[in-house]
Design a protein around this motif. Sequence first.
Motif, short mmCIF file in Angstrom:
data_model
loop_
_atom_site.label_atom_id
_atom_site.label_comp_id
_atom_site.label_asym_id
_atom_site.label_seq_id
_atom_site.Cartn_x
_atom_site.Cartn_y
_atom_site.Cartn_z
N GLY A 108 78.80 10.30 83.86
CA GLY A 108 78.39 9.43 82.75
C GLY A 108 79.45 9.18 81.69
N ALA A 109 80.69 9.54 81.99
CA ALA A 109 81.76 9.39 80.99
C ALA A 109 82.07 7.91 80.72
CB ALA A 109 83.02 10.10 81.46
N GLY A 110 81.78 7.09 81.72
CA GLY A 110 82.07 5.66 81.58
C GLY A 110 83.19 5.21 82.51
N LYS A 111 83.46 6.00 83.55
CA LYS A 111 84.56 5.69 84.48
C LYS A 111 84.36 4.32 85.14
CE LYS A 111 83.75 9.41 86.92
NZ LYS A 111 82.77 10.04 86.04
N THR A 112 83.20 4.16 85.79
CA THR A 112 82.98 2.95 86.57
C THR A 112 83.00 1.71 85.68
OG1 THR A 112 81.64 4.32 88.02
CG2 THR A 112 81.49 1.93 88.33
N THR A 113 82.34 1.81 84.54
CA THR A 113 82.31 0.69 83.60
C THR A 113 83.73 0.35 83.13
OG1 THR A 113 80.24 1.68 82.82
CG2 THR A 113 81.14 -0.12 81.51
N GLN A 144 76.78 0.12 92.10
CA GLN A 144 77.15 -0.14 90.70
C GLN A 144 78.54 -0.77 90.61
OE1 GLN A 144 77.80 3.35 88.31
NE2 GLN A 144 77.84 2.22 86.37
N ARG A 255 82.44 4.39 74.69
CA ARG A 255 81.29 4.49 73.77
C ARG A 255 81.69 4.75 72.33
NH1 ARG A 255 78.03 7.07 78.24
NH2 ARG A 255 77.89 9.07 77.18
N ASP A 257 81.42 2.70 70.20
CA ASP A 257 80.47 1.93 69.40
C ASP A 257 79.21 2.71 69.05
OD1 ASP A 257 80.41 1.68 72.28
OD2 ASP A 257 78.58 0.51 72.01
N GLY A 280 86.73 2.10 74.70
CA GLY A 280 85.61 1.25 75.09
C GLY A 280 84.70 1.09 73.89
N GLY A 282 81.75 -1.01 73.87
CA GLY A 282 80.44 -1.58 74.15
C GLY A 282 80.19 -1.62 75.64
N GLU A 283 79.00 -2.04 76.02
CA GLU A 283 78.67 -2.04 77.44
C GLU A 283 79.19 -3.25 78.18
OE1 GLU A 283 74.82 -0.20 78.75
OE2 GLU A 283 74.34 -0.58 76.65
#
Length: 464
Positions: A108-113, A144, A255, A257, A280, A282-283
């Motif tokens: 959930g760290a935000g790797k893929t995003t 995803q 994240r 934000d 990062g 935002g989503e």
Amino acid sequence: MALEKLGQSLKSGIKKISNAIFLDKKLIDQVIKDIQKSLIEADVNIELVFALSQKIKKIAYDETIQSIDKKEQLVTLIHDEILQILGGEAKELKLQNSSSIMFLGLYGAGKTTTIAKLGKYYAKRGRKVALLGLDTQRPAAMEQLRQMADKASLAYFIETPEDKEKNSKLTHTKRSLEVIKKYSPDLKKYDLILIDTAGRDGLNKDLIKEIELLNKTLNPTYRILVMPADVGQAAKSQADEFQKALNIDGVIITRMDGTSKAGGALTACAETSAPVYFIGTGEQIHEIETFNPESFIQRLLGMGDLQALLEHVKSATDESQTKRIEDRLKEGKFTLLDLYSQLEQMNKMGSMDKLLGMIPGMNVAKLPKSALDKQEQKMKNWKCAISSMTEQEIENPEILEKQTSRIARIAKGSGTTTTEIRELLKQYKILKEMMGMQSGMADGNIDPKMMQKMAKKFKGKMKF
Ligand SMILES: Nc1nc2c(ncn2[C@@H]2O[C@H](COP(=O)(O)OP(=O)(O)O)[C@@H](O)[C@H]2O)c(=O)[nH]1
Ligand SMILES: [Mg+2]
């Protein structure tokens, strides 16, 4: 933007310093308290906050520094120190014609995003980008990545449901190696490959082993740790652990934000040997930016404002002028020309009522605008009058009071009235006295009793 509150508070502290006529201890202590509070709220390490406070105090309480220098030094100090605790100079990922970046991080760290965001970021800048999905552990991970790549119109290489079925007996690490093998020829056609990997709850042996293996197989140009800003100061230990185990090249904080701890994450990374390259915010796919401490702080502090403030401080007080007047006062000399330049400086700093309003105990009713316009006209007339005086008169205005014929002559010669000239002489006397008192006060160290006395004495006397 992230850290808005911190920015506001720093800005207001700097403004307070720049706008203050006197940098007294009370003001400095209040500013330090505000800055401390907001830095701590932004999760900045308390030791860093304390060190910054000490540095501010050291300059602020230093009586050998002139007030004007002090303001400039303080504003610059706050800027420079915050810059340092954010990591100093910006670091950039240098990409060659054929580069690859492997992204690591916990669940959930935000790797893929982040990979999708960066893919788009670099594609826009002319790179031929491909995303490689190696998170064979989480069931929905491939889907995803596919969806995000589609959204960003990027090429992607992932484990298909058929591959997964075919290799179902293998460990997921081995399945990742299969994905690499399968797409190696295709990947050669791209000049930037962004590699998604699986996370874990924490950096355990299993994850280290897996990433070491992938690292050996792929030999990526960079290994980047992705961390969400809400880990706050724990970003330091996490970055250190990954650094030690896997020799990472840098960090991306996601994240930014959605947390009040962004300051903690950013400043904690600055203490490691892993620079923050991107943040990062935002989503959405475009919500990523390069992390440049200088431009970050410029936005944080409203650098446009800051620059203007610094210029205001500089221009409002002409140092050499002030010094000259101070010297003359010490010699017991203060001429009408000094008065004039002093008035001009005060004018630049703001209206007289504002100036007097800053003196404790002084209650000045706000002057109407017309009064301020009149003040300007008056200044012009005074200038004319002064230019009609002899050098002797300018140097010793006292002789004018004794010889009224001189006043009449000057009024006639300058197109002003004798009343105006008398008024000028009165202001001269008041200011001479006031400055005499003021020069007795050390910069930034104001005796409140003296201020009260001064306020009482001059109340209602300043004719602006
Ligand atoms: N608000 C916000 N959410 C983000 C950001 N980056 C990632 N996320 C969200 O964080 C969650 C986990 O992201 P993901 O990329 O799946 O993490 P991974 O497990 O490391 O691959 C998702 O819901 C993302 O939408 C960001 O910069 N801002
Ligand atoms: Mg993922």
